[in-house]
Design a protein around this motif. Structure first.
Motif, PDB file in Angstrom:
ATOM      1  N   THR A  47       0.827  -1.205   0.000  1.00  0.00           N
ATOM      2  CA  THR A  47       0.000   0.000   0.000  1.00  0.00           C
ATOM      3  C   THR A  47       0.858   1.251   0.000  1.00  0.00           C
ATOM      4  OG1 THR A  47      -1.613  -1.206   1.363  1.00  0.00           O
ATOM      5  CG2 THR A  47      -1.899   1.180   1.194  1.00  0.00           C
ATOM      6  N   ASP A  48       0.588   2.145  -0.925  1.00  0.00           N
ATOM      7  CA  ASP A  48       1.242   3.453  -0.925  1.00  0.00           C
ATOM      8  C   ASP A  48       0.749   4.236   0.287  1.00  0.00           C
ATOM      9  OD1 ASP A  48       2.056   6.074  -1.331  1.00  0.00           O
ATOM     10  OD2 ASP A  48       1.593   6.081  -3.466  1.00  0.00           O
ATOM     11  N   PRO A  49       1.637   4.715   1.161  1.00  0.00           N
ATOM     12  CA  PRO A  49       1.172   5.407   2.372  1.00  0.00           C
ATOM     13  C   PRO A  49       0.407   6.690   2.075  1.00  0.00           C
ATOM     14  CG  PRO A  49       3.537   5.687   2.112  1.00  0.00           C
ATOM     15  CD  PRO A  49       3.112   4.661   1.108  1.00  0.00           C
ATOM     16  N   GLY A  50       0.719   7.342   0.988  1.00  0.00           N
ATOM     17  CA  GLY A  50       0.066   8.615   0.687  1.00  0.00           C
ATOM     18  C   GLY A  50       0.685   9.750   1.466  1.00  0.00           C
ATOM     19  N   GLY A  51       0.441  10.966   1.002  1.00  0.00           N
ATOM     20  CA  GLY A  51       1.031  12.133   1.637  1.00  0.00           C
ATOM     21  C   GLY A  51       0.280  12.575   2.883  1.00  0.00           C
ATOM     22  N   LEU A  52       1.040  13.149   3.818  1.00  0.00           N
ATOM     23  CA  LEU A  52       0.439  13.667   5.047  1.00  0.00           C
ATOM     24  C   LEU A  52       1.100  14.995   5.423  1.00  0.00           C
ATOM     25  CD1 LEU A  52      -1.775  12.846   7.028  1.00  0.00           C
ATOM     26  CD2 LEU A  52      -0.045  11.743   8.438  1.00  0.00           C
ATOM     27  N   ASP A  53       1.414  15.754   4.413  1.00  0.00           N
ATOM     28  CA  ASP A  53       2.036  17.051   4.624  1.00  0.00           C
ATOM     29  C   ASP A  53       0.937  18.110   4.660  1.00  0.00           C
ATOM     30  OD1 ASP A  53       3.811  19.110   4.900  1.00  0.00           O
ATOM     31  OD2 ASP A  53       4.443  19.135   2.784  1.00  0.00           O
ATOM     32  N   LEU A  54       0.323  18.285   5.816  1.00  0.00           N
ATOM     33  CA  LEU A  54      -0.826  19.183   5.950  1.00  0.00           C
ATOM     34  C   LEU A  54      -0.360  20.610   6.189  1.00  0.00           C
ATOM     35  CD1 LEU A  54      -2.113  16.342   6.546  1.00  0.00           C
ATOM     36  CD2 LEU A  54      -3.747  17.560   7.992  1.00  0.00           C
ATOM     37  N   SER A  55      -1.024  21.527   5.546  1.00  0.00           N
ATOM     38  CA  SER A  55      -0.786  22.935   5.837  1.00  0.00           C
ATOM     39  C   SER A  55      -1.479  23.297   7.146  1.00  0.00           C
ATOM     40  CB  SER A  55      -1.346  23.806   4.707  1.00  0.00           C
ATOM     41  OG  SER A  55      -2.763  23.714   4.668  1.00  0.00           O
ATOM     42  N   ASP A  56      -1.127  24.433   7.703  1.00  0.00           N
ATOM     43  CA  ASP A  56      -1.795  24.897   8.925  1.00  0.00           C
ATOM     44  C   ASP A  56      -3.295  25.054   8.683  1.00  0.00           C
ATOM     45  OD1 ASP A  56       0.629  24.950  10.232  1.00  0.00           O
ATOM     46  OD2 ASP A  56       0.944  27.109   9.973  1.00  0.00           O
ATOM     47  N   ALA A  57      -3.656  25.521   7.496  1.00  0.00           N
ATOM     48  CA  ALA A  57      -5.069  25.709   7.175  1.00  0.00           C
ATOM     49  C   ALA A  57      -5.803  24.377   7.144  1.00  0.00           C
ATOM     50  CB  ALA A  57      -5.207  26.422   5.834  1.00  0.00           C
ATOM     51  N   GLU A  58      -5.146  23.334   6.635  1.00  0.00           N
ATOM     52  CA  GLU A  58      -5.789  22.020   6.596  1.00  0.00           C
ATOM     53  C   GLU A  58      -5.961  21.451   8.002  1.00  0.00           C
ATOM     54  OE1 GLU A  58      -4.844  19.664   2.547  1.00  0.00           O
ATOM     55  OE2 GLU A  58      -3.068  20.228   3.717  1.00  0.00           O
ATOM     56  N   ARG A  59      -4.948  21.610   8.834  1.00  0.00           N
ATOM     57  CA  ARG A  59      -5.068  21.109  10.201  1.00  0.00           C
ATOM     58  C   ARG A  59      -6.199  21.824  10.934  1.00  0.00           C
ATOM     59  NH1 ARG A  59      -1.093  17.766  11.616  1.00  0.00           N
ATOM     60  NH2 ARG A  59       0.829  17.764  10.375  1.00  0.00           N
ATOM     61  N   GLU A  60      -6.277  23.112  10.768  1.00  0.00           N
ATOM     62  CA  GLU A  60      -7.363  23.859  11.393  1.00  0.00           C
ATOM     63  C   GLU A  60      -8.699  23.476  10.768  1.00  0.00           C
ATOM     64  OE1 GLU A  60      -9.892  26.073  13.496  1.00  0.00           O
ATOM     65  OE2 GLU A  60      -7.825  25.507  13.999  1.00  0.00           O
ATOM     66  N   GLY A  61      -8.678  23.149   9.481  1.00  0.00           N
ATOM     67  CA  GLY A  61      -9.906  22.728   8.820  1.00  0.00           C
ATOM     68  C   GLY A  61     -10.466  21.450   9.414  1.00  0.00           C
ATOM     69  N   TYR A  62      -9.620  20.451   9.636  1.00  0.00           N
ATOM     70  CA  TYR A  62     -10.069  19.207  10.277  1.00  0.00           C
ATOM     71  C   TYR A  62     -10.624  19.499  11.678  1.00  0.00           C
ATOM     72  CZ  TYR A  62      -8.294  15.780   6.882  1.00  0.00           C
ATOM     73  OH  TYR A  62      -8.093  15.004   5.758  1.00  0.00           O
ATOM     74  N   ALA A  63      -9.882  20.296  12.440  1.00  0.00           N
ATOM     75  CA  ALA A  63     -10.312  20.610  13.804  1.00  0.00           C
ATOM     76  C   ALA A  63     -11.652  21.342  13.808  1.00  0.00           C
ATOM     77  CB  ALA A  63      -9.245  21.453  14.509  1.00  0.00           C
ATOM     78  N   ALA A  64     -11.810  22.304  12.902  1.00  0.00           N
ATOM     79  CA  ALA A  64     -13.061  23.057  12.828  1.00  0.00           C
ATOM     80  C   ALA A  64     -14.211  22.170  12.390  1.00  0.00           C
ATOM     81  CB  ALA A  64     -12.905  24.235  11.865  1.00  0.00           C
ATOM     82  N   ASP A  65     -13.952  21.257  11.447  1.00  0.00           N
ATOM     83  CA  ASP A  65     -15.001  20.348  10.988  1.00  0.00           C
ATOM     84  C   ASP A  65     -15.521  19.490  12.142  1.00  0.00           C
ATOM     85  OD1 ASP A  65     -14.667  21.302   8.431  1.00  0.00           O
ATOM     86  OD2 ASP A  65     -13.406  19.635   7.766  1.00  0.00           O
ATOM     87  N   VAL A  66     -14.603  18.923  12.917  1.00  0.00           N
ATOM     88  CA  VAL A  66     -15.001  18.070  14.049  1.00  0.00           C
ATOM     89  C   VAL A  66     -15.721  18.893  15.108  1.00  0.00           C
ATOM     90  CG1 VAL A  66     -14.132  16.667  15.966  1.00  0.00           C
ATOM     91  CG2 VAL A  66     -13.192  16.360  13.656  1.00  0.00           C
TER      92      VAL A  66
END
Length: 322
Positions: free
Chosen positions: A35-54
């Motif tokens: 399995t290709d692990p895939g990228g996990l290089d999140l920007s600050d905006a993406e990290r905040e986006g996940y947190a805000a969504d939850v």
């Protein structure tokens, strides 16, 4: 990916005394090698986006559903290898009753086949799962925290494949997974109820039998879990989503012949049936009594709908109201 590493891990699973029907360390190694692990290089905006969504999903679901719950302490944005590692532990817990009881004629060969099969399952799921609420069924201790996972590279790839807005799609997935946290948070008895039926079914399988009642009860309970999640997400999500659902359903029905075969073998069609049947039940309840009234299903185990009541919601309403 490292397919040679994957094949070597499975082949070596038969070495040694053959204790245990599955080499779980090899399962993880082989699944990740394929399995290709895939990228996990999140920007600050993406990290905040996940947190805000939850965070927003929690508040909306509390308000719309009338539920008292909180999200798990363990919330992880993962790549595919992280998800595989977490679910090796989950599968290992669930399979333990069968592993420890079933005897086989050729233990080493069986260990290789079982290890390879589980690695294939986890590799396939690791490349397709978007998000997961893990209630830690059959966990060793009560103090272990439930988990909420988002497989970032799969979410990004699915949004691109479906040609939909990634932040909007990510938010929709977050709402769906947080609904499961809402259910288990509102019903502290639910994990134990599912565990008891799962254990009964697996123990009978390990003895060479089949506990039809246990697996039937488990199917009915999971239909309620999936159906209520569909209702609550549909009523609580704060944007239009019909196109997201239609495109994701079409994607699940499509794919390569191998993908469609794997979905059938893993029973993913059954999960879709649980969604649809359970959602129809709760939509009827909510239309007649309101969304908050549907939450009565989590008051106690006896309030779970029976198989017959899933098709006749009026019977459930009459019983719960009496």
């Amino acid at each position: 990916m490292d397919l040679f590493r994957s094949v070597r891990a499975v082949a070596n699973a038969g070495d040694g005394d053959g204790s245990g029907r599955i080499d779980w360390d090899a399962v993880g190694t082989a699944a990740k090698g394929a399995t290709d692990p895939g990228g996990l290089d999140l920007s600050d905006a993406e990290r905040e986006g996940y947190a805000a969504d939850v965070r927003d999903a929690r508040e909306r679901l509390r308000s719309v559903g009338g539920l008292d719950f909180d999200v798990p302490e363990t919330i992880e944005v993962q790549n595919r290898h992280h998800w595989i590692d977490a679910n090796v532990a989950t599968f290992r817990r669930v399979m333990r009753p069968i592993e420890t009881e079933v005897s086989v004629a050729f233990p080493n060969a069986t260990r290789v086949v079982n290890t390879g099969s589980m690695a294939l399952v986890l590799s396939f799921l690791g490349s397709h799962v978007l998000g997961q609420y893990d209630p830690l069924l059959l966990a060793e201790g009560d103090d272990e925290a439930h988990g909420l996972y988002f497989v970032h590279p799969n979410i990004v790839a699915a949004a691109a494949d479906l040609d939909v807005d990634y932040p909007r799609f990510r938010r929709w997935i977050a709402f769906h997974e947080v609904t499961h946290a809402a259910e288990f948070g509102a019903a502290p008895w639910l994990s134990e109820h599912l565990e008891s039926r799962l254990e009964d079914g697996l123990e009978t399988l390990a003895s060479g039998g089949f506990d039809r009642e246990a697996f039937h009860d488990l199917d009915v309970a999971m239909t309620a879990v999936e159906g209520y999640a569909e209702l609550l997400m549909d009523r609580a999500f704060d944007a239009e989503y019909a196109d997201l659902r239609a495109k994701l359903d079409a994607r699940r029905r499509g794919g390569s012949p191998l993908t469609r075969l794997m979905r059938r073998l893993l029973g993913l069609g059954l999960k879709r049936r649980q969604y649809e049947r359970g959602a129809s039940f709760f939509e009827t309840v909510a239309d007649r009594r309101g969304v908050a009234a549907a939450a009565a299903v989590w008051d106690r185990p006896e309030n779970l709908p029976t198989d017959e009541e899933l098709d006749t919601p009026a019977r459930w309403l009459a019983r719960v109201d009496s």
